[in-house]
Design a protein around this motif. Structure first.
Motif, short mmCIF file in Angstrom:
data_model
loop_
_atom_site.label_atom_id
_atom_site.label_comp_id
_atom_site.label_asym_id
_atom_site.label_seq_id
_atom_site.Cartn_x
_atom_site.Cartn_y
_atom_site.Cartn_z
N GLY A 152 0.81 -1.20 -0.11
CA GLY A 152 0.05 -0.27 -0.04
C GLY A 152 0.68 1.44 -0.18
O GLY A 152 0.62 2.26 -0.90
N TYR A 155 2.52 1.83 -3.49
CA TYR A 155 1.55 2.10 -4.43
C TYR A 155 1.29 3.53 -4.31
O TYR A 155 1.10 4.36 -5.21
N ALA A 156 1.06 3.87 -3.06
CA ALA A 156 0.86 5.27 -2.72
C ALA A 156 1.82 6.25 -3.31
O ALA A 156 1.58 7.34 -3.68
N ARG A 159 2.13 6.31 -7.00
CA ARG A 159 0.97 7.00 -7.58
C ARG A 159 1.06 8.44 -7.53
O ARG A 159 0.71 9.03 -8.19
N ASN A 160 1.39 8.82 -6.19
CA ASN A 160 1.87 10.13 -5.88
C ASN A 160 2.75 10.91 -6.91
O ASN A 160 2.89 11.96 -7.27
#
Length: 483
Positions: A152, A155-156, A159-160
């Protein structure tokens, strides 16, 4: 568990030698215990229907360091089967060691071999397992939780890093070099419909729409103070891509400016998908294209917005086959020059990236405002839009961020801290003593509109001079804004 036994002698030296021999043998027997002969012996003892090599995968044999102990761990479908397998393995290992270590009788080669003094002795039965070794639910849950957390966070972060949508004022100003002259917050009244929500009246009795009203007034002030002596008179309002709310801002900004008593003309310059007349609930049909083609005069198609008589709307007219040529024509330039002499002109133009109309228009004006949807428009789209203006040497007044969140951590990135509500509270406290009865504020808009006709003026009188420039007569009365 098994123990390697070597009988000791009568003295300390013999006992120490026997102990060292037992430890040495334990290591070699541990390796021997994982051999096919021991597995075949266990299969015969337990009458198992399984291949020796497969059975070997269910057993682990280790020798404890610096001891004569051999530890055997067995796994099976049930606890009883695992216990029986471990016990049988120790017994079979002892038998195989006995055979391995037995020496023939040198006096009679055909005689039975002599028993070895080195033996593997089982140390009791293996304990019955109280819980399965696999699957380990607790460990699986812990590992799963850690893996999910790591995935997680990764991924964050990814993505950021890859997310190029506009998240802050600083992001816009750093990437484009343009100033953000307005941040328009989210307004629930605009969801799913096209209409003007601004009335030009400050109503302290309700907080609905107050944040947007304050943001539009701030934008109006910023435009005025860009050049106090010569503020922009003709402004193009555009965006990078469709759906960013440029028409909504153009319509409501026009009402906000007109509310000061200044004459404003809003032109629908989107000759491909015109929507301005729909915003104000005005008649469609004739408009800008009819004036440019000489089929109508300004007096024929300019419509005054009755709730705010200092605002007039010029629709798009018939959709032409050559919008760019019409918007870049000399007739368009002369029209803008004429209108800007007596009014502030706002032009709702098409997006910059799909077509060139807005860039062509901006060259003939005082500058363009580029609207960007907060959290929707990518910074790359905005940079390309600004670059398209620079290519044609069109002036850029700044960027306007639309649909800015008003709460949560994201609001701070746009410099929005619920200021509309803060000012509303201050204004309400400041006028608490002089506030009229609750029924009065609801009539404020109607009373203000009536004030234009109290002096005996038509609503259209504010634009008489503009619509009839050749009369040479000044209007008999000047429209003033009641306060």
């Amino acid at each position: 568990m098994g123990y390697v036994s070597v009988p000791g002698g009568d003295n300390m030296g013999s006992a120490l030698a026997g102990d060292n021999l037992a430890k040495s043998k334990a290591t070699s027997y541990a390796s021997f215990a994982s051999s096919r002969p021991v597995a075949e012996s266990v299969i015969g003892a337990l009458k198992l229907d399984i291949a020796p090599d497969e059975l070997l995968t269910q057993v682990t044999v280790t020798a404890a360091k610096d001891t004569a102990q051999i530890k055997i761990e067995a796994s099976a479908d049930t606890a009883q089967q695992a216990q029986a397998l471990a016990n049988a393995w120790v017994v079979s290992l002892a038998e195989q060691v006995k055979i391995l270590e037995s020496a023939p009788n040198p006096a009679d080669p055909n005689a039975v071999p002599l028993d070895s003094i080195i033996k593997v002795v089982p140390l009791g039965d293996a304990p019955l397992p109280s819980a399965p070794s696999s699957p380990n639910k607790k460990m699986t849950l812990v590992i799963g939780a850690l893996a999910g957390l790591i995935a997680g966070v990764a991924y964050a972060l990814i993505r950021n890093h890859l997310d190029r949508r506009i998240r802050s004022v600083e992001m816009v100003e750093k990437a484009t070099g343009a100033s953000v002259v307005g941040t328009i917050p989210v307004d629930e009244r605009l969801r799913g419909s096209r209409h003007v929500v601004e009335s030009g009246v400050i109503d302290h009795s309700s907080t609905e729409g107050y944040a947007m009203s304050e943001a539009l007034r701030e934008l109006r002030t910023n435009l005025h103070y860009m050049n106090v002596d010569n503020p922009p008179r003709v402004i193009v309002i555009t965006s990078s891509v469709p759906g960013e709310g440029k028409s909504t801002i153009a319509a409501n900004l026009a009402v906000t400016i007109a509310a000061t008593g200044q004459r404003v003309i809003l032109i629908d310059g989107d000759l491909r998908r015109p929507v301005v007349a729909e915003f104000f609930g005005l008649a469609g049909g004739g408009g800008l294209t009819d004036i440019l083609s000489g089929q109508a005069t300004l007096n024929d198609v300019l419509q005054v917005y009755r709730p705010v008589p200092t605002l007039a709307v010029l629709g798009a007219g018939r959709i032409p086959p050559n919008p760019s040529e019409l918007l870049g024509s000399m007739a368009m330039k002369r029209l803008l020059e004429r209108l800007s002499e007596d009014a502030v002109v706002l032009i709702d133009a098409p997006p910059l990236l799909p077509v060139t109309d807005a860039a062509i228009l901006a060259r003939s004006t005082d500058g363009a405002l580029v609207v960007a949807g907060a959290g929707k428009t990518s910074i790359d789209e905005l940079v390309k839009a600004v670059a398209s203006l620079e290519k044609v040497s069109a002036p850029l007044l700044g960027a306007v961020l639309n649909r800015v969140p008003t709460t949560g951590s994201q609001a701070a990135g746009y410099g929005y801290y619920g200021k509309g509500y803060y000012y509303h509270q201050d204004a309400a406290k400041g006028k608490k003593a002089a506030r009229p009865k609750p029924a009065r504020p609801a009539r404020a808009a109607a009373e203000r509109v009536e004030s234009y006709t109290d002096e005996g003026l038509d609503r259209e009188a504010a634009f008489d001079e503009l619509l009839n420039p050749n009369t040479g007569e000044a209007p008999t009365r000047r429209v003033t804004r009641s306060r």
